[in-house]
Design an enzyme around this catalytic site. Structure first.
Site, PDB file in Angstrom:
ATOM      1  N   THR B 126       0.760  -1.111  -0.185  1.00 53.86           N
ATOM      2  CA  THR B 126      -0.096   0.038  -0.063  1.00 53.86           C
ATOM      3  C   THR B 126       1.003   1.239  -0.077  1.00 53.86           C
ATOM      4  O   THR B 126       1.985   1.360   0.688  1.00 53.86           O
ATOM      5  CB  THR B 126      -0.792   0.001   1.158  1.00 53.86           C
ATOM      6  N   GLU B 127       0.282   2.144  -0.764  1.00 56.06           N
ATOM      7  CA  GLU B 127       1.025   3.547  -0.600  1.00 56.06           C
ATOM      8  C   GLU B 127      -0.064   4.767  -0.349  1.00 56.06           C
ATOM      9  O   GLU B 127      -1.112   4.209  -0.498  1.00 56.06           O
ATOM     10  CB  GLU B 127       1.691   3.749  -2.154  1.00 56.06           C
ATOM     11  N   ALA B 130      -2.153   4.330  -3.597  1.00 55.72           N
ATOM     12  CA  ALA B 130      -2.573   3.030  -4.161  1.00 55.72           C
ATOM     13  C   ALA B 130      -2.872   2.216  -2.902  1.00 55.72           C
ATOM     14  O   ALA B 130      -2.064   1.749  -2.145  1.00 55.72           O
ATOM     15  CB  ALA B 130      -1.319   2.685  -4.779  1.00 55.72           C
ATOM     16  N   GLN B 336     -23.859  -2.329  23.405  1.00 53.25           N
ATOM     17  CA  GLN B 336     -25.257  -2.071  23.852  1.00 53.25           C
ATOM     18  C   GLN B 336     -25.845  -2.637  24.893  1.00 53.25           C
ATOM     19  O   GLN B 336     -26.325  -1.930  25.831  1.00 53.25           O
ATOM     20  CB  GLN B 336     -26.170  -2.234  22.447  1.00 53.25           C
ATOM     21  N   GLU B 363      -6.621  -5.590   4.764  1.00 54.26           N
ATOM     22  CA  GLU B 363      -6.449  -6.869   4.094  1.00 54.26           C
ATOM     23  C   GLU B 363      -7.685  -7.114   3.086  1.00 54.26           C
ATOM     24  O   GLU B 363      -8.101  -8.156   2.768  1.00 54.26           O
ATOM     25  CB  GLU B 363      -6.623  -8.035   4.910  1.00 54.26           C
ATOM     26  N   SER B 366     -14.426  -4.420   2.681  1.00 53.60           N
ATOM     27  CA  SER B 366     -15.658  -5.190   2.209  1.00 53.60           C
ATOM     28  C   SER B 366     -16.216  -5.211   0.896  1.00 53.60           C
ATOM     29  O   SER B 366     -16.548  -6.042   0.320  1.00 53.60           O
ATOM     30  CB  SER B 366     -16.755  -4.916   3.286  1.00 53.60           C
ATOM     31  N   GLU B 367     -15.753  -3.854   0.541  1.00 52.63           N
ATOM     32  CA  GLU B 367     -16.344  -3.463  -1.111  1.00 52.63           C
ATOM     33  C   GLU B 367     -15.446  -4.413  -1.976  1.00 52.63           C
ATOM     34  O   GLU B 367     -15.962  -4.860  -3.011  1.00 52.63           O
ATOM     35  CB  GLU B 367     -16.101  -2.063  -1.162  1.00 52.63           C
TER      36      GLU B 367
END
Lengths: 249, 379
Positions: B126-127, B130, B336, B363, B366-367
């Site tokens: 990762t950057e 990016a 809760q 990692e 979800s998308e």
């Protein structure tokens, strides 16, 4: 050098103890069994001796099938071999000492290690009895152990201080908290242990020295009492109770 | 019945549980407060074989199967999710790519110390610009005498400042797009690798996450992983394993939230009875447990497939999506149920609520998981 480590299986301290229907033994249902922590110090010491000067370490336990877990764990931690003496000491230290002595007497062990007492039973008797039966030296409640050429030097806890004793091997040494910090089994050890077998033998027939006649849980604690009134009244009531009922004054 | 574990798997899980409960759990709240990295714990985890679990013994690992690793990770996460993430990174994205793509010499030199716990590892993909779009990375690797020089910026690097070797992706050919990226084993103990200050994160406070500047960082000739241009193949090769690992981490956190909630529901009295006797609390607990059980089966199934060497991209994505989203929800319900106390640092669920949040993000968000699953459906 040959070392025997005697390990006892005891209920986990977090287990809720129940008395069995016979009124003189533990109800084994829902009991989680562990190696007695004092025996863990004994085993760790044996493994450290093995790593330091080289030794063959044998783990031994007296009991039924469930005692195998204790031996499996000992193998995972670094014991070379394991023996299960199938038998039931019925809670009698002398019976267990005789079983172990009968097994160990001709095997040429230089050192026998065990906990100074079994957690829960707290007899602190098996180790000393074993030494007497084998006719070898002993040092109990040991917090430091050094081995020489055929000799040992042990520092033991005594009331209000410590005592250093020296003697000749073979000997029985019973371990106390502080002797060392037991390690966790490595995954490699756990996997290797699964390939080792546990030798199973029938324990020698022995006569018990004592029998458990009754086992009872401590009486339930009575409910607490709330003192009423303002602070001076409560203090007065507390003082009265401490004097008249608890008799601390 | 599924899952049925082998004796080995049960033994590994129990060993992990014992260690996690006795040694990791007691200090978790204090480390969360101080942000202190659990150095001694990693030393022990390494000695016990938990840092290179699926690496063969010949390369310093424990040589256990993938499901065993997942079971251990779950137990560690139950005790402290910060410890679990560092352990997961070392296993999944430092050891695994070197095992899969490394030469024999690289395995001896880098994998051994990573797997036996001598040093820790990390992963630099990762950057700042990016993330999910990894192919957009800009870090340059230029040829120099005896190797390469790396220049650029890496972001969100777990184990930054505590790890020695990083599997690092950089662009060797600016004109070739995806195919112009290569993977390297970068030694962080050189002046050209500049670690930033740890990020001030919402949770996972004792796991170190940093921005890294690469300023003429040298990588010798023999430390390229795979062939030039193989960078994304190396980077994505461990993706399924990494996703299942984070799903297991979320599972451990969620199980802890569940157990804390049940205990609290039995102990806390309101309107004259334990709150667990109120129907609305029971509804929450039942729904939490249902999602937890479903998530557990997905994680174990994906791990079993991965361990058997089967393709499991969709199963891993499904396990990660469902487990992490469920875990976030379960921790929310746990707070809760705890009412005002759930909002207090005094109670474990407050930490769990913060720790679990990132699991739907890192990692693979979800998308991204939804995209992976949908693409497969529409193929």
């Amino acid at each position: 050098m040959k070392i025997l480590v005697a390990l006892k299986q005891v209920p986990d301290t977090e287990t809720k103890i129940k008395v069995a229907a016979d009124g003189k033994s533990l109800d084994p249902a829902d009991v989680k069994w562990i190696t007695s922590p004092y025996d863990e110090y004994a085993l760790e010491e044996a493994i450290r001796i093995k790593e330091g000067k080289g030794a063959e370490v044998m783990a031994l336990s007296v009991g039924g099938d469930t005692a195998k877990d204790v031996l499996k764990n000992a193998l995972a931690l670094g014991a070379d071999s394991a023996v299960l003496l199938k038998g039931d000491g019925q809670g009698d230290a002398f019976a267990v000492a005789q079983m172990i002595a009968a097994y160990a007497k001709d095997k040429g062990f230089d050192l026998i290690l065990c906990g100074n007492k079994g957690l829960g039973g707290d007899n602190a008797a098996m180790g000393p009895m074993l030494a007497e039966l084998l006719g070898v030296a002993q040092a109990n409640v040991v917090v430091k152990l050094e081995l020489g050429e055929g000799t040992f030097k042990a520092e033991r806890e005594i009331e209000g201080g410590s005592e250093v004793v020296e003697g000749a091997l073979p000997a029985v040494i019973t371990a106390q908290k502080g002797l060392n910090e037991p390690r966790y089994a490595s995954l490699k050890g756990i996997m290797a242990a699964k390939k080792k077998t546990i030798e199973e033998l029938d324990a020698a027939a022995v006569t018990a020295g004592a029998q458990v006649s009754a086992l009872a849980l401590p009486p339930e604690r009575p409910a607490g009492r709330l003192l009423q009134g303002d602070a001076p009244a409560q203090a007065q009531a507390l003082l009265q109770a401490l004097k008249d009922e608890a008799k601390v004054f | 019945m599924f899952p049925r574990f082998t004796d080995d798997q049960t033994a590994v899980r129990d060993a992990a549980r014992d260690f996690a409960q006795s040694e990791i759990a007691p200090g978790a709240a204090a480390r969360d407060a101080s942000g202190e990295f659990a150095k001694d714990i990693f030393q022990q985890l390494g000695e016990m074989g938990f840092m290179g679990m699926t690496v063969p013994e010949a390369y310093g690992g424990a040589g256990v199967d993938f499901l065993s690793y997942i079971l251990a990770l779950e137990q560690v996460a139950y005790a402290d999710a910060s410890v679990a993430v560092a352990m997961s990174v070392n296993n999944s994205v430092a050891c695994a790519p070197i095992l899969a793509f490394g030469t024999e010499a690289q395995k001896q030199k880098y994998l051994k110390p990573l797997a036996n716990g001598e040093v820790m590892g990390g992963f630099m993909l990762t950057e700042p610009d990016a993330g999910s779009d990894a192919a957009a990375l800009k870090t340059r690797a230029t040829r120099v005498e005896g190797g390469w020089k790396l220049n650029g910026a890496k972001a969100w690097i777990t184990n930054g400042g505590v790890a020695r070797y990083f599997v690092t992706m950089a662009r060797t050919d600016p004109d070739k797009g995806k195919k112009g990226i290569s993977a390297f084993i970068l030694d962080a103990s050189q002046p050209g690798v500049v670690m930033g200050r740890p990020e001030e994160k919402m949770g996972l406070r004792s796991s170190k996450t940093v921005m890294v500047a690469l300023e003429d960082a040298f990588v010798p000739e023999d430390a390229i992983l795979g062939k030039p241009g193989d960078g994304l193949k190396v980077a994505f090769g461990g993706l399924d394993g990494g996703r299942i690992g984070i799903a297991a981490q979320a599972l451990g956190i969620a199980q802890r939230a569940m157990d804390e909630s049940v205990a609290y529901a039995k102990a806390r009295i309101s309107f004259g009875k334990p709150i667990g006797e109120h129907q609305m609390i029971q509804t929450y607990l039942a729904e939490m447990e249902a999602r937890l059980q479903a998530a557990r089966l997905l994680v174990y199934r994906a791990a079993s497939l991965k361990g058997a060497g089967r393709t499991c991209t969709v199963e891993a994505a499904t396990a990660k999506l469902f487990t992490t989203e469920s875990a976030v929800w379960i921790c929310d319900r746990a707070v809760q149920i705890h009412g005002g106390y759930g909002y207090s640092r005094e109670y474990t669920v407050e930490r769990l609520y913060r720790d679990v949040r990132v699991t739907t993000i890192y990692e693979g968000t979800s998308e991204i998981q939804r995209m992976v699953i949908a693409r497969e459906l529409l193929k």
